[in-house]
Design an enzyme around this catalytic site. Sequence first.
Site, PDB file in Angstrom:
ATOM      1  N   SER A   1       1.540  -6.850   2.621  1.00 49.54           N
ATOM      2  CA  SER A   1       0.957  -5.987   3.651  1.00 49.54           C
ATOM      3  C   SER A   1       0.328  -6.876   4.717  1.00 49.54           C
ATOM      4  CB  SER A   1      -0.161  -5.120   3.058  1.00 49.54           C
ATOM      5  OG  SER A   1       0.302  -4.440   1.937  1.00 49.54           O
TER       6      SER A   1
ATOM      7  N   HIS B   1       5.936  -2.058   2.309  1.00 45.07           N
ATOM      8  CA  HIS B   1       6.718  -3.114   1.646  1.00 45.07           C
ATOM      9  C   HIS B   1       8.195  -2.717   1.678  1.00 45.07           C
ATOM     10  CE1 HIS B   1       3.548  -5.667  -0.298  1.00 45.07           C
ATOM     11  NE2 HIS B   1       2.841  -4.635   0.112  1.00 45.07           N
TER      12      HIS B   1
ATOM     13  N   GLU C   1       1.923  -1.606 -10.024  1.00 41.25           N
ATOM     14  CA  GLU C   1       2.983  -0.586  -9.976  1.00 41.25           C
ATOM     15  C   GLU C   1       3.543  -0.322 -11.374  1.00 41.25           C
ATOM     16  OE1 GLU C   1       5.723  -1.075  -6.366  1.00 41.25           O
ATOM     17  OE2 GLU C   1       4.532  -2.898  -6.338  1.00 41.25           O
TER      18      GLU C   1
ATOM     19  N   ALA D   1      -2.401  -9.181   2.028  1.00 39.76           N
ATOM     20  CA  ALA D   1      -3.631  -8.612   2.580  1.00 39.76           C
ATOM     21  C   ALA D   1      -4.739  -8.817   1.544  1.00 39.76           C
ATOM     22  CB  ALA D   1      -3.438  -7.128   2.836  1.00 39.76           C
TER      23      ALA D   1
ATOM     24  N   MET E   1      -4.623  -8.063  -4.751  1.00 39.65           N
ATOM     25  CA  MET E   1      -3.929  -7.596  -5.965  1.00 39.65           C
ATOM     26  C   MET E   1      -2.561  -8.258  -6.135  1.00 39.65           C
ATOM     27  SD  MET E   1      -4.779  -3.545  -5.601  1.00 39.65           S
ATOM     28  CE  MET E   1      -6.403  -2.976  -5.079  1.00 39.65           C
ATOM     29  N   SER E   2      -2.386  -9.429  -5.552  1.00 38.98           N
ATOM     30  CA  SER E   2      -1.058 -10.066  -5.633  1.00 38.98           C
ATOM     31  C   SER E   2      -1.211 -11.581  -5.678  1.00 38.98           C
ATOM     32  CB  SER E   2      -0.225  -9.655  -4.415  1.00 38.98           C
ATOM     33  OG  SER E   2      -0.790 -10.185  -3.235  1.00 38.98           O
TER      34      SER E   2
ATOM     35  N   ASN F   1     -10.054  -5.739   5.422  1.00 40.34           N
ATOM     36  CA  ASN F   1     -11.237  -4.851   5.256  1.00 40.34           C
ATOM     37  C   ASN F   1     -12.357  -5.650   4.610  1.00 40.34           C
ATOM     38  OD1 ASN F   1      -9.196  -4.590   2.896  1.00 40.34           O
ATOM     39  ND2 ASN F   1     -11.183  -4.102   1.987  1.00 40.34           N
TER      40      ASN F   1
ATOM     41  N   HIS G   1      -6.200   2.449   1.558  1.00 39.18           N
ATOM     42  CA  HIS G   1      -4.982   1.696   1.891  1.00 39.18           C
ATOM     43  C   HIS G   1      -4.655   1.893   3.373  1.00 39.18           C
ATOM     44  CE1 HIS G   1      -1.369  -0.524   1.096  1.00 39.18           C
ATOM     45  NE2 HIS G   1      -0.567   0.484   1.404  1.00 39.18           N
TER      46      HIS G   1
HETATM   47  N1  HPA Z   1      -9.421  -5.290  -2.725  1.00 33.71           N
HETATM   48  C1  HPA Z   1      -8.300  -5.607  -3.379  1.00 33.71           C
HETATM   49  N2  HPA Z   1      -7.128  -5.799  -2.755  1.00 33.71           N
HETATM   50  C2  HPA Z   1      -7.104  -5.642  -1.420  1.00 33.71           C
HETATM   51  C3  HPA Z   1      -8.246  -5.298  -0.692  1.00 33.71           C
HETATM   52  C4  HPA Z   1      -9.465  -5.115  -1.377  1.00 33.71           C
HETATM   53  O1  HPA Z   1     -10.520  -4.818  -0.784  1.00 33.71           O
HETATM   54  N3  HPA Z   1      -7.866  -5.234   0.623  1.00 33.71           N
HETATM   55  C5  HPA Z   1      -6.541  -5.525   0.666  1.00 33.71           C
HETATM   56  N4  HPA Z   1      -6.074  -5.784  -0.564  1.00 33.71           N
END
Ligand code: HPA
Length: 287
Positions: free
Chosen positions: A30, A61, A86, A113, A210-211, A234, A246
């Site tokens: 992302s 994605h 997922e 991201a 998360m990746s 964020n 999201h």
């Molecule tokens: N937390 C976890 N994964 C993310 C976040 C977050 O604040 N922002 C983008 N991916």
Amino acid sequence: MKSGVSPQTAAARLKRFSRLRPTLAIVLGSGFQHVLTALRVDRKIFCARIPGFPVPTVSGHAGELVFGHLGDTPVLVLSGRAHFYEGHPMERVTFPVRALAAFGIRDLLLASAAGGINQKFRPGDFMVLTDHINWMGTNPLRGPSVSGLNRFVDLTDIYDKGLRALLVRAGKACGLRLYQGVYVAVSGPSYETPAEIRAFARLGADAVGMSTVPEAIAARQYGLNVAGISCITNPAAGRGKGPLSHGEVLKTAKKVELLAVELLKNFTDLYGKTDRAWRRQTETAAC
Ligand code: HPA
């Protein structure tokens, strides 16, 4: 392997798709999908057509593998990734990286991201990964030992210093706010609680996502040089004013998409020069 497909089989299929033999692969998460628009495409393949590849289900994605050039540099781009949250097992999440290694990729850039934990970070900033904390509750190398592969992989210098330096130079060249820091990986898919974010800050994390970490660890098992870049989309939970969504991640990503393209384009330009230089040195040494 549970899917029954070996990375070598997938790599052999990839080699039939294109004559290009890039040494650099980029995984676009992302925030980085717009990079595709800057690619001179040679061939594009849906992940579903590559044996063993998981198909991403997250919005933002694309789930494609693209052979092409970014500037003059040949690259293999994986547009979109499959995440652990997922429901894919780790061996499937990391399968594309193992296939890329079997294909002959030498250097891997993982773009994602992330939420900003470090209070200096603002949405739209970027962070080059210097190290990570694996808080996903599992390790992608867990499982039966694979013949020919080291099980106890050293992660002391998981993010390659040379590639990191190229990213920093690439960021300076386009004048964006580029930090360096530690990424903590969580399994998701829920966002974190403010208490977790305070704990991660104390542990030394600057951003949360998360990746990236499963792919980075798997790549090191194959001896690939790895770099990671995160778009801070964020403030992490409790660090900002409102609730997290999201939608907010995608909105910030959209705002900085052109910067993300410029950053990766500068990176591949610098990489291309370095790569050519390496090749020239090898050729000269062989004369
Ligand atoms: N937390 C976890 N994964 C993310 C976040 C977050 O604040 N922002 C983008 N991916």
